[in-house]
Design a protein around this motif. Sequence first.
Motif, PDB file in Angstrom:
ATOM      1  N   VAL A 143       0.827  -1.193  -0.046  1.00 14.00           N
ATOM      2  CA  VAL A 143       0.108  -0.049   0.044  1.00 14.00           C
ATOM      3  C   VAL A 143       0.822   1.282   0.030  1.00 14.00           C
ATOM      4  O   VAL A 143       1.798   1.381   0.746  1.00 14.00           O
ATOM      5  N   LEU A 144       0.623   2.067  -0.847  1.00  8.51           N
ATOM      6  CA  LEU A 144       1.365   3.412  -0.890  1.00  8.51           C
ATOM      7  C   LEU A 144       0.545   4.272  -0.680  1.00  8.51           C
ATOM      8  O   LEU A 144      -0.740   4.767  -1.166  1.00  8.51           O
ATOM      9  N   THR A 145       0.739   5.230   0.666  1.00 10.30           N
ATOM     10  CA  THR A 145       0.142   5.913   1.368  1.00 10.30           C
ATOM     11  C   THR A 145       0.641   7.103   1.970  1.00 10.30           C
ATOM     12  O   THR A 145       1.815   6.792   2.433  1.00 10.30           O
ATOM     13  N   LEU A 146       0.168   8.244   2.346  1.00  6.49           N
ATOM     14  CA  LEU A 146       0.695   9.069   3.349  1.00  6.49           C
ATOM     15  C   LEU A 146       0.407   8.801   4.671  1.00  6.49           C
ATOM     16  O   LEU A 146       1.209   9.419   5.678  1.00  6.49           O
ATOM     17  N   PHE A 147      -0.386   7.785   4.821  1.00  3.94           N
ATOM     18  CA  PHE A 147      -0.767   7.486   6.167  1.00  3.94           C
ATOM     19  C   PHE A 147      -0.633   5.948   6.619  1.00  3.94           C
ATOM     20  O   PHE A 147      -1.570   5.250   6.658  1.00  3.94           O
ATOM     21  N   PRO A 148       0.595   5.461   6.619  1.00  2.00           N
ATOM     22  CA  PRO A 148       0.801   3.989   6.675  1.00  2.00           C
ATOM     23  C   PRO A 148       0.218   3.300   8.099  1.00  2.00           C
ATOM     24  O   PRO A 148      -0.364   2.275   8.069  1.00  2.00           O
ATOM     25  N   GLU A 149       0.192   4.398   9.091  1.00  2.00           N
ATOM     26  CA  GLU A 149      -0.341   3.909  10.291  1.00  2.00           C
ATOM     27  C   GLU A 149      -1.968   3.209  10.019  1.00  2.00           C
ATOM     28  O   GLU A 149      -2.268   2.721  11.116  1.00  2.00           O
ATOM     29  N   ARG A 202       2.051  -4.633   3.409  1.00  2.00           N
ATOM     30  CA  ARG A 202       3.008  -3.706   3.730  1.00  2.00           C
ATOM     31  C   ARG A 202       2.615  -2.394   3.133  1.00  2.00           C
ATOM     32  O   ARG A 202       2.661  -2.038   2.110  1.00  2.00           O
ATOM     33  N   ALA A 203       2.425  -1.477   4.227  1.00  2.00           N
ATOM     34  CA  ALA A 203       2.174  -0.099   4.028  1.00  2.00           C
ATOM     35  C   ALA A 203       3.434   0.562   3.794  1.00  2.00           C
ATOM     36  O   ALA A 203       4.275   0.651   4.803  1.00  2.00           O
ATOM     37  N   HIS A 204       3.481   1.492   2.948  1.00  2.50           N
ATOM     38  CA  HIS A 204       4.728   2.189   2.629  1.00  2.50           C
ATOM     39  C   HIS A 204       4.296   3.683   2.682  1.00  2.50           C
ATOM     40  O   HIS A 204       3.572   4.074   1.944  1.00  2.50           O
ATOM     41  N   ASN A 205       5.409   4.660   3.384  1.00  2.00           N
ATOM     42  CA  ASN A 205       4.866   6.065   3.150  1.00  2.00           C
ATOM     43  C   ASN A 205       5.475   6.688   1.871  1.00  2.00           C
ATOM     44  O   ASN A 205       6.469   6.465   1.714  1.00  2.00           O
ATOM     45  N   LEU A 206       4.580   7.139   1.112  1.00  6.25           N
ATOM     46  CA  LEU A 206       5.013   7.702  -0.264  1.00  6.25           C
ATOM     47  C   LEU A 206       6.071   8.811   0.061  1.00  6.25           C
ATOM     48  O   LEU A 206       6.927   9.201  -0.751  1.00  6.25           O
ATOM     49  N   ARG A 207       6.077   9.342   1.301  1.00  8.60           N
ATOM     50  CA  ARG A 207       7.038  10.469   1.358  1.00  8.60           C
ATOM     51  C   ARG A 207       8.638  10.013   1.397  1.00  8.60           C
ATOM     52  O   ARG A 207       9.374  10.526   1.239  1.00  8.60           O
ATOM     53  N   SER A 208       8.691   8.654   1.491  1.00  7.24           N
ATOM     54  CA  SER A 208       9.790   7.944   1.449  1.00  7.24           C
ATOM     55  C   SER A 208      10.648   8.331   0.145  1.00  7.24           C
ATOM     56  O   SER A 208      11.906   8.177  -0.242  1.00  7.24           O
ATOM     57  N   TRP A 209       9.691   8.367  -0.863  1.00  5.45           N
ATOM     58  CA  TRP A 209      10.311   8.844  -2.167  1.00  5.45           C
ATOM     59  C   TRP A 209      10.082  10.197  -2.777  1.00  5.45           C
ATOM     60  O   TRP A 209      10.377  10.528  -3.876  1.00  5.45           O
ATOM     61  N   ALA A 210       9.928  10.949  -1.733  1.00  2.00           N
ATOM     62  CA  ALA A 210       9.909  12.448  -2.284  1.00  2.00           C
ATOM     63  C   ALA A 210      11.172  12.839  -2.167  1.00  2.00           C
ATOM     64  O   ALA A 210      12.094  12.560  -1.185  1.00  2.00           O
ATOM     65  N   GLU A 211      11.226  14.223  -3.001  1.00  2.00           N
ATOM     66  CA  GLU A 211      12.516  14.828  -2.967  1.00  2.00           C
ATOM     67  C   GLU A 211      12.381  16.187  -2.330  1.00  2.00           C
ATOM     68  O   GLU A 211      11.244  16.766  -1.598  1.00  2.00           O
ATOM     69  N   GLY A 212      13.678  16.654  -2.213  1.00  2.00           N
ATOM     70  CA  GLY A 212      13.566  18.364  -1.559  1.00  2.00           C
ATOM     71  C   GLY A 212      13.496  18.241  -0.121  1.00  2.00           C
ATOM     72  O   GLY A 212      13.450  17.202   0.429  1.00  2.00           O
ATOM     73  N   ASP A 216       2.973  16.892  -3.026  1.00  2.00           N
ATOM     74  CA  ASP A 216       1.746  17.541  -3.575  1.00  2.00           C
ATOM     75  C   ASP A 216       2.395  18.678  -3.927  1.00  2.00           C
ATOM     76  O   ASP A 216       3.328  19.382  -3.511  1.00  2.00           O
ATOM     77  N   ASP A 217       1.338  19.298  -4.771  1.00  2.06           N
ATOM     78  CA  ASP A 217       1.519  20.675  -5.413  1.00  2.06           C
ATOM     79  C   ASP A 217       0.237  21.390  -5.660  1.00  2.06           C
ATOM     80  O   ASP A 217      -0.653  20.612  -5.874  1.00  2.06           O
ATOM     81  N   THR A 218       0.455  22.629  -6.051  1.00  2.00           N
ATOM     82  CA  THR A 218      -0.870  23.246  -6.755  1.00  2.00           C
ATOM     83  C   THR A 218      -1.314  22.799  -8.234  1.00  2.00           C
ATOM     84  O   THR A 218      -0.227  22.384  -9.017  1.00  2.00           O
ATOM     85  N   PRO A 219      -2.499  22.907  -8.315  1.00  2.00           N
ATOM     86  CA  PRO A 219      -2.820  22.450  -9.693  1.00  2.00           C
ATOM     87  C   PRO A 219      -2.643  23.290 -10.726  1.00  2.00           C
ATOM     88  O   PRO A 219      -2.873  24.637 -10.530  1.00  2.00           O
ATOM     89  N   GLU A 241       6.367  12.313  -9.490  1.00  2.00           N
ATOM     90  CA  GLU A 241       7.364  11.617  -9.521  1.00  2.00           C
ATOM     91  C   GLU A 241       7.526  10.822  -8.027  1.00  2.00           C
ATOM     92  O   GLU A 241       8.031   9.455  -8.371  1.00  2.00           O
ATOM     93  N   PRO A 242       7.189  11.030  -6.969  1.00  2.00           N
ATOM     94  CA  PRO A 242       7.370  10.096  -5.765  1.00  2.00           C
ATOM     95  C   PRO A 242       6.596   8.900  -6.070  1.00  2.00           C
ATOM     96  O   PRO A 242       7.060   7.795  -5.723  1.00  2.00           O
ATOM     97  N   ILE A 243       5.406   8.859  -6.725  1.00  2.00           N
ATOM     98  CA  ILE A 243       4.566   7.744  -7.128  1.00  2.00           C
ATOM     99  C   ILE A 243       5.285   6.919  -7.986  1.00  2.00           C
ATOM    100  O   ILE A 243       5.258   5.635  -7.804  1.00  2.00           O
ATOM    101  N   ALA A 244       5.785   7.587  -9.037  1.00  2.10           N
ATOM    102  CA  ALA A 244       6.386   6.767 -10.262  1.00  2.10           C
ATOM    103  C   ALA A 244       7.617   5.930  -9.506  1.00  2.10           C
ATOM    104  O   ALA A 244       7.851   4.876  -9.701  1.00  2.10           O
ATOM    105  N   LYS A 245       8.504   6.649  -8.440  1.00  3.49           N
ATOM    106  CA  LYS A 245       9.526   6.142  -8.243  1.00  3.49           C
ATOM    107  C   LYS A 245       9.065   4.777  -7.111  1.00  3.49           C
ATOM    108  O   LYS A 245       9.677   3.799  -7.350  1.00  3.49           O
ATOM    109  N   ALA A 246       7.899   5.075  -6.318  1.00  2.00           N
ATOM    110  CA  ALA A 246       7.636   4.100  -5.569  1.00  2.00           C
ATOM    111  C   ALA A 246       7.139   2.796  -6.234  1.00  2.00           C
ATOM    112  O   ALA A 246       7.631   1.552  -5.861  1.00  2.00           O
TER     113      ALA A 246
END
Length: 245
Positions: free
Chosen positions: A5-11, A34-44, A50-53, A65-70
Amino acid sequence: MIFDVLTLFPEMFVSPLQESILARAIKQGLFEVRAHNLRSWAEGKHLTTDDTPYGGGDGMVMKPEPIAKAITELKQQAPTAKVLLMTPQGVPFRQQHARELAHEENLIFLCGRYEGFDERVRQTLVDAEFSIGDFVLTGGELPAMVMIDAICRHLPGVLGSSSSAETDSFVDGLLEYPQYTRPAVFNGMAVPDVLLSGDHGRIANWRREQQLLRTLQRRPELLEKVLLTEQDEKVLDLLRHKLKT
Ligand SMILES: COc1ccccc1CNc1ccc(C(N)=O)cn1
């Protein structure tokens, strides 16, 4: 079966899997989540996910990008894994999907927050999009947990011998018949005599009739899709007539 599971809230995937049937099945090694925090693949510096539309508008969109890397990393370990996206725009999730998906070795759930995903995620990385109902939630985590629960019931050994997913409601396309247990009389209401008769043929007929009645009353549209016997049709005609009077 392995669920990633790719999520910002693995808990959010901890306590529902620490109880009852699902916890026992995990202990028996029948499946793993296996819940994975998407933030593990984020940059910067701020590990942004996330970002503005583009084009303006409210809310934020999940960056691709983080989703594609994960997903790329997870698919290195499980190349045949299907990537499922939980979204209000998805295919309505049904019992048949639960049964089919239970045959997969590995599923990857992508749980969205905010206003959802950059469209390029859907176009290139996602195999199927599901919705658990026509409503909007704060995230895709609960829908993913709902699907994991529904799928696990079809994994061999999870339900144990006492009950089977094969006799579920919706399996024969009809709603479930009413269930009773002790006491024989509760608050002055007795259990239908037929169920105490020990006549298994009569009980089976009564249960089938109750399924037809309940489906006719609550979800008549399901009757279009069900394979009905001659006997079923006769019973339905009677029930329709009774419901009219
Ligand atoms: C605005 O939310 C989103 C927008 C787009 C994608 C995901 C989300 C996350 N929310 C969800 C997810 C699934 C369901 C469902 N019905 O299965 C309901 N809400």
